[in-house]
Design a protein around this motif. Structure first.
Motif, PDB file in Angstrom:
ATOM      1  N   GLU A   1      68.035  49.936  75.689  1.00 49.69           N
ATOM      2  CA  GLU A   1      67.849  51.352  75.998  1.00 49.69           C
ATOM      3  C   GLU A   1      68.486  52.212  74.909  1.00 49.69           C
ATOM      4  O   GLU A   1      69.492  51.826  74.314  1.00 49.69           O
ATOM      5  CB  GLU A   1      68.427  51.703  77.376  1.00 49.69           C
ATOM      6  CG  GLU A   1      69.853  51.242  77.592  1.00 49.69           C
ATOM      7  CD  GLU A   1      70.298  51.401  79.050  1.00 49.69           C
ATOM      8  OE1 GLU A   1      69.612  52.083  79.827  1.00 49.69           O
ATOM      9  OE2 GLU A   1      71.340  50.835  79.392  1.00 49.69           O
ATOM     10  N   ILE A   2      67.870  53.364  74.657  1.00 50.43           N
ATOM     11  CA  ILE A   2      68.379  54.294  73.656  1.00 50.43           C
ATOM     12  C   ILE A   2      68.410  55.701  74.253  1.00 50.43           C
ATOM     13  O   ILE A   2      67.724  55.994  75.239  1.00 50.43           O
ATOM     14  CB  ILE A   2      67.531  54.296  72.368  1.00 50.43           C
ATOM     15  CG1 ILE A   2      66.072  54.648  72.690  1.00 50.43           C
ATOM     16  CG2 ILE A   2      67.631  52.959  71.659  1.00 50.43           C
ATOM     17  CD1 ILE A   2      65.224  54.841  71.469  1.00 50.43           C
ATOM     18  N   HIS A   3      69.225  56.550  73.635  1.00 53.39           N
ATOM     19  CA  HIS A   3      69.440  57.903  74.134  1.00 53.39           C
ATOM     20  C   HIS A   3      69.127  58.894  73.016  1.00 53.39           C
ATOM     21  O   HIS A   3      69.526  58.692  71.866  1.00 53.39           O
ATOM     22  CB  HIS A   3      70.902  58.042  74.574  1.00 53.39           C
ATOM     23  CG  HIS A   3      71.290  59.420  74.998  1.00 53.39           C
ATOM     24  ND1 HIS A   3      71.282  59.834  76.312  1.00 53.39           N
ATOM     25  CD2 HIS A   3      71.727  60.484  74.275  1.00 53.39           C
ATOM     26  CE1 HIS A   3      71.695  61.084  76.386  1.00 53.39           C
ATOM     27  NE2 HIS A   3      71.973  61.501  75.165  1.00 53.39           N
ATOM     28  N   MET A   4      68.445  59.968  73.346  1.00 59.99           N
ATOM     29  CA  MET A   4      68.112  60.986  72.350  1.00 59.99           C
ATOM     30  C   MET A   4      67.976  62.344  73.028  1.00 59.99           C
ATOM     31  O   MET A   4      67.898  62.430  74.263  1.00 59.99           O
ATOM     32  CB  MET A   4      66.802  60.638  71.636  1.00 59.99           C
ATOM     33  CG  MET A   4      65.576  60.633  72.538  1.00 59.99           C
ATOM     34  SD  MET A   4      64.047  60.167  71.688  1.00 59.99           S
ATOM     35  CE  MET A   4      63.880  61.530  70.512  1.00 59.99           C
ATOM     36  N   SER A   5      67.946  63.398  72.214  1.00 63.22           N
ATOM     37  CA  SER A   5      67.679  64.729  72.754  1.00 63.22           C
ATOM     38  C   SER A   5      66.291  65.202  72.370  1.00 63.22           C
ATOM     39  O   SER A   5      65.599  65.816  73.171  1.00 63.22           O
ATOM     40  CB  SER A   5      68.729  65.740  72.266  1.00 63.22           C
ATOM     41  OG  SER A   5      68.555  66.020  70.891  1.00 63.22           O
ATOM     42  N   GLY A   6      65.894  64.913  71.127  1.00 62.41           N
ATOM     43  CA  GLY A   6      64.598  65.394  70.660  1.00 62.41           C
ATOM     44  C   GLY A   6      64.522  66.908  70.675  1.00 62.41           C
ATOM     45  O   GLY A   6      63.431  67.483  70.763  1.00 62.41           O
ATOM     46  N   GLY A   7      65.684  67.562  70.595  1.00 63.11           N
ATOM     47  CA  GLY A   7      65.716  69.006  70.762  1.00 63.11           C
ATOM     48  C   GLY A   7      66.004  69.786  69.492  1.00 63.11           C
ATOM     49  O   GLY A   7      66.460  69.233  68.490  1.00 63.11           O
ATOM     50  N   LYS A   8      65.737  71.063  69.568  1.00 61.94           N
ATOM     51  CA  LYS A   8      66.080  71.973  68.482  1.00 61.94           C
ATOM     52  C   LYS A   8      66.137  73.395  69.037  1.00 61.94           C
ATOM     53  O   LYS A   8      65.665  73.674  70.143  1.00 61.94           O
ATOM     54  CB  LYS A   8      65.063  71.894  67.349  1.00 61.94           C
ATOM     55  CG  LYS A   8      63.685  72.441  67.697  1.00 61.94           C
ATOM     56  CD  LYS A   8      62.769  72.380  66.476  1.00 61.94           C
ATOM     57  CE  LYS A   8      61.396  72.975  66.777  1.00 61.94           C
ATOM     58  NZ  LYS A   8      60.515  72.937  65.583  1.00 61.94           N
ATOM     59  N   TRP A   9      66.750  74.286  68.259  1.00 63.84           N
ATOM     60  CA  TRP A   9      66.803  75.689  68.647  1.00 63.84           C
ATOM     61  C   TRP A   9      65.465  76.345  68.338  1.00 63.84           C
ATOM     62  O   TRP A   9      64.923  76.198  67.244  1.00 63.84           O
ATOM     63  CB  TRP A   9      67.906  76.418  67.894  1.00 63.84           C
ATOM     64  CG  TRP A   9      69.293  76.005  68.281  1.00 63.84           C
ATOM     65  CD1 TRP A   9      70.130  75.181  67.588  1.00 63.84           C
ATOM     66  CD2 TRP A   9      70.010  76.401  69.454  1.00 63.84           C
ATOM     67  NE1 TRP A   9      71.315  75.024  68.252  1.00 63.84           N
ATOM     68  CE2 TRP A   9      71.279  75.763  69.403  1.00 63.84           C
ATOM     69  CE3 TRP A   9      69.719  77.215  70.543  1.00 63.84           C
ATOM     70  CZ2 TRP A   9      72.241  75.932  70.390  1.00 63.84           C
ATOM     71  CZ3 TRP A   9      70.670  77.383  71.535  1.00 63.84           C
ATOM     72  CH2 TRP A   9      71.910  76.750  71.442  1.00 63.84           C
ATOM     73  N   ILE A  10      64.919  77.062  69.310  1.00 60.96           N
ATOM     74  CA  ILE A  10      63.688  77.815  69.095  1.00 60.96           C
ATOM     75  C   ILE A  10      63.955  79.283  69.415  1.00 60.96           C
ATOM     76  O   ILE A  10      64.923  79.623  70.110  1.00 60.96           O
ATOM     77  CB  ILE A  10      62.531  77.292  69.970  1.00 60.96           C
ATOM     78  CG1 ILE A  10      62.852  77.485  71.459  1.00 60.96           C
ATOM     79  CG2 ILE A  10      62.254  75.822  69.665  1.00 60.96           C
ATOM     80  CD1 ILE A  10      61.677  77.176  72.376  1.00 60.96           C
ATOM     81  N   SER A  11      63.100  80.148  68.924  1.00 63.08           N
ATOM     82  CA  SER A  11      63.280  81.574  69.163  1.00 63.08           C
ATOM     83  C   SER A  11      63.125  81.895  70.643  1.00 63.08           C
ATOM     84  O   SER A  11      62.207  81.392  71.306  1.00 63.08           O
ATOM     85  CB  SER A  11      62.253  82.381  68.354  1.00 63.08           C
ATOM     86  OG  SER A  11      62.451  82.196  66.970  1.00 63.08           O
ATOM     87  N   GLY A  12      64.021  82.719  71.151  1.00 62.40           N
ATOM     88  CA  GLY A  12      63.914  83.154  72.533  1.00 62.40           C
ATOM     89  C   GLY A  12      62.869  84.239  72.692  1.00 62.40           C
ATOM     90  O   GLY A  12      62.197  84.639  71.732  1.00 62.40           O
ATOM     91  N   GLY A  13      62.737  84.759  73.892  1.00 64.57           N
ATOM     92  CA  GLY A  13      61.679  85.726  74.180  1.00 64.57           C
ATOM     93  C   GLY A  13      62.093  87.176  74.089  1.00 64.57           C
ATOM     94  O   GLY A  13      61.280  88.064  74.345  1.00 64.57           O
ATOM     95  N   MET A  14      63.338  87.451  73.710  1.00 63.29           N
ATOM     96  CA  MET A  14      63.799  88.835  73.664  1.00 63.29           C
ATOM     97  C   MET A  14      63.142  89.618  72.535  1.00 63.29           C
ATOM     98  O   MET A  14      63.169  89.194  71.373  1.00 63.29           O
ATOM     99  CB  MET A  14      65.310  88.878  73.492  1.00 63.29           C
ATOM    100  CG  MET A  14      66.094  88.412  74.697  1.00 63.29           C
ATOM    101  SD  MET A  14      65.926  89.529  76.102  1.00 63.29           S
ATOM    102  CE  MET A  14      66.705  91.020  75.467  1.00 63.29           C
ATOM    103  N   ALA A  15      62.574  90.754  72.885  1.00 63.67           N
ATOM    104  CA  ALA A  15      62.046  91.660  71.867  1.00 63.67           C
ATOM    105  C   ALA A  15      63.156  92.582  71.370  1.00 63.67           C
ATOM    106  O   ALA A  15      63.254  92.882  70.182  1.00 63.67           O
ATOM    107  CB  ALA A  15      60.885  92.476  72.437  1.00 63.67           C
ATOM    108  N   PHE A  16      64.020  93.018  72.295  1.00 62.70           N
ATOM    109  CA  PHE A  16      65.147  93.861  71.934  1.00 62.70           C
ATOM    110  C   PHE A  16      66.390  92.995  71.756  1.00 62.70           C
ATOM    111  O   PHE A  16      66.763  92.229  72.646  1.00 62.70           O
ATOM    112  CB  PHE A  16      65.412  94.897  73.020  1.00 62.70           C
ATOM    113  CG  PHE A  16      66.661  95.697  72.778  1.00 62.70           C
ATOM    114  CD1 PHE A  16      66.697  96.701  71.829  1.00 62.70           C
ATOM    115  CD2 PHE A  16      67.818  95.415  73.492  1.00 62.70           C
ATOM    116  CE1 PHE A  16      67.857  97.427  71.601  1.00 62.70           C
ATOM    117  CE2 PHE A  16      68.990  96.131  73.275  1.00 62.70           C
ATOM    118  CZ  PHE A  16      69.005  97.148  72.326  1.00 62.70           C
ATOM    119  N   LYS A  17      67.030  93.112  70.603  1.00 61.87           N
ATOM    120  CA  LYS A  17      68.249  92.361  70.320  1.00 61.87           C
ATOM    121  C   LYS A  17      69.332  93.348  69.904  1.00 61.87           C
ATOM    122  O   LYS A  17      69.260  93.938  68.832  1.00 61.87           O
ATOM    123  CB  LYS A  17      68.000  91.326  69.218  1.00 61.87           C
ATOM    124  CG  LYS A  17      66.928  90.311  69.581  1.00 61.87           C
ATOM    125  CD  LYS A  17      66.665  89.323  68.453  1.00 61.87           C
ATOM    126  CE  LYS A  17      65.580  88.337  68.845  1.00 61.87           C
ATOM    127  NZ  LYS A  17      65.295  87.365  67.753  1.00 61.87           N
TER     128      LYS A  17
END
Length: 276
Positions: free
Chosen positions: A216-232
């Motif tokens: 068995e192996i463990h991974m995230s396969g994840g990354k940061w993606i842009s959120g949905g906020m129009a106003f920052k």
């Protein structure tokens, strides 16, 4: 989802419903559900998140992280009490396979006494000792301590390096030691490599560790993606890295699928080899 005997299990850590769905679509066999994966390695998720994930992907095995905060793994009596209470709540309100947890002493050993309390609370469910293992002073000593506690199903480790490929020599040593100290090769304490596991690194890990009993192996396969906020709001933040302040951590379905395909192909080749 039942695990097919004779296959390599893929566990994916997630901290949202969206990531859970992506992981399962990509071929994940088991989920580790956490909170705040992108910050400090994850914490205990909410009961609501676990229940929501179980609703949308009901047939997938679910493990729940128990970690009351980010930072080190030296816990106060109050924090241990929180961990035990969280375990009781999850066991009562959710149908899960087990928990992912770890505790250390101030001198860098597995905290055997605290872990015994936690193990007693979790059993008969599964227990994975998480990457607190990679913060111990000696991996062989830590593996021995965990084996002596009893009741712990697996150890998640990168071989005491930031990424599992870098820790491959230590992983080899741990697999060899495990073969000597664990009586039952199928149900005894197993070792699960994690951190830095992806389609690029997986082939070398599998080539080295499959002959030693990797299953068995463990991974995230994840990354940061842009959120949905129009106003920052300019000049404002919540204390996270400025590059990810307005981003969301998400598991990528294609990353999991690629790893799954490689794992399936290489395991089938290994299993059919005359040497096995």
């Amino acid at each position: 989802m039942a695990i097919v005997p004779g296959t390599l299990l893929i566990e994916v850590c997630v901290d949202s419903v969206q990531s859970a769905v992506a992981a399962v679509k990509g071929g994940a066999d088991r989920l580790e559900v956490c909170g705040n994966l992108g910050v400090g390695g994850g914490t205990t998720p909410t009961v609501g998140l676990v229940k929501a994930i179980q609703t949308v992907v009901p047939d997938v095995q679910t493990m729940v992280m128990i970690r009351p905060r980010v930072g080190d793994f030296l816990y106060s009596k109050e924090e241990v009490s929180i961990m035990l209470d969280d375990i009781r709540v999850f066991k009562e309100l959710t149908q899960i396979r087990g928990f992912v947890v770890g505790a250390l002493t101030k001198d860098g050993r597995v905290d055997v006494e605290v872990m015994k309390l936690i193990v007693d609370e979790i059993l008969p469910l599964e227990i994975c000792f998480h990457r607190a293992f990679d913060m111990t002073r000696d991996p062989v000593e830590a593996l021995s301590d965990i084996a002596e506690i009893g009741g712990i199903s697996r150890v998640l480790t990168s071989g005491q390096k930031p990424k599992a490929p870098e820790g491959l020599p230590t992983l080899q040593k741990l697999f060899n030691i495990r073969q000597k100290v664990v009586d039952d090769p199928m149900w005894g304490l197993t070792i699960m490599p994690g951190s830095g596991v992806n389609g690029n690194t997986l082939p070398s890990l599998l080539e080295t560790l499959l002959p030693l009993g990797l299953r068995e192996i463990h991974m995230s396969g994840g990354k940061w993606i842009s959120g949905g906020m129009a106003f920052k709001k300019s000049g404002m933040g919540m204390g996270t890295d400025k590059d990810t302040e307005w981003s969301v951590w998400r598991t990528q379905e294609d990353e999991v699928r690629t790893a799954k395909e490689i794992a399936t192909t290489m395991y089938a080749k290994f299993a059919s080899s005359p040497a096995t």
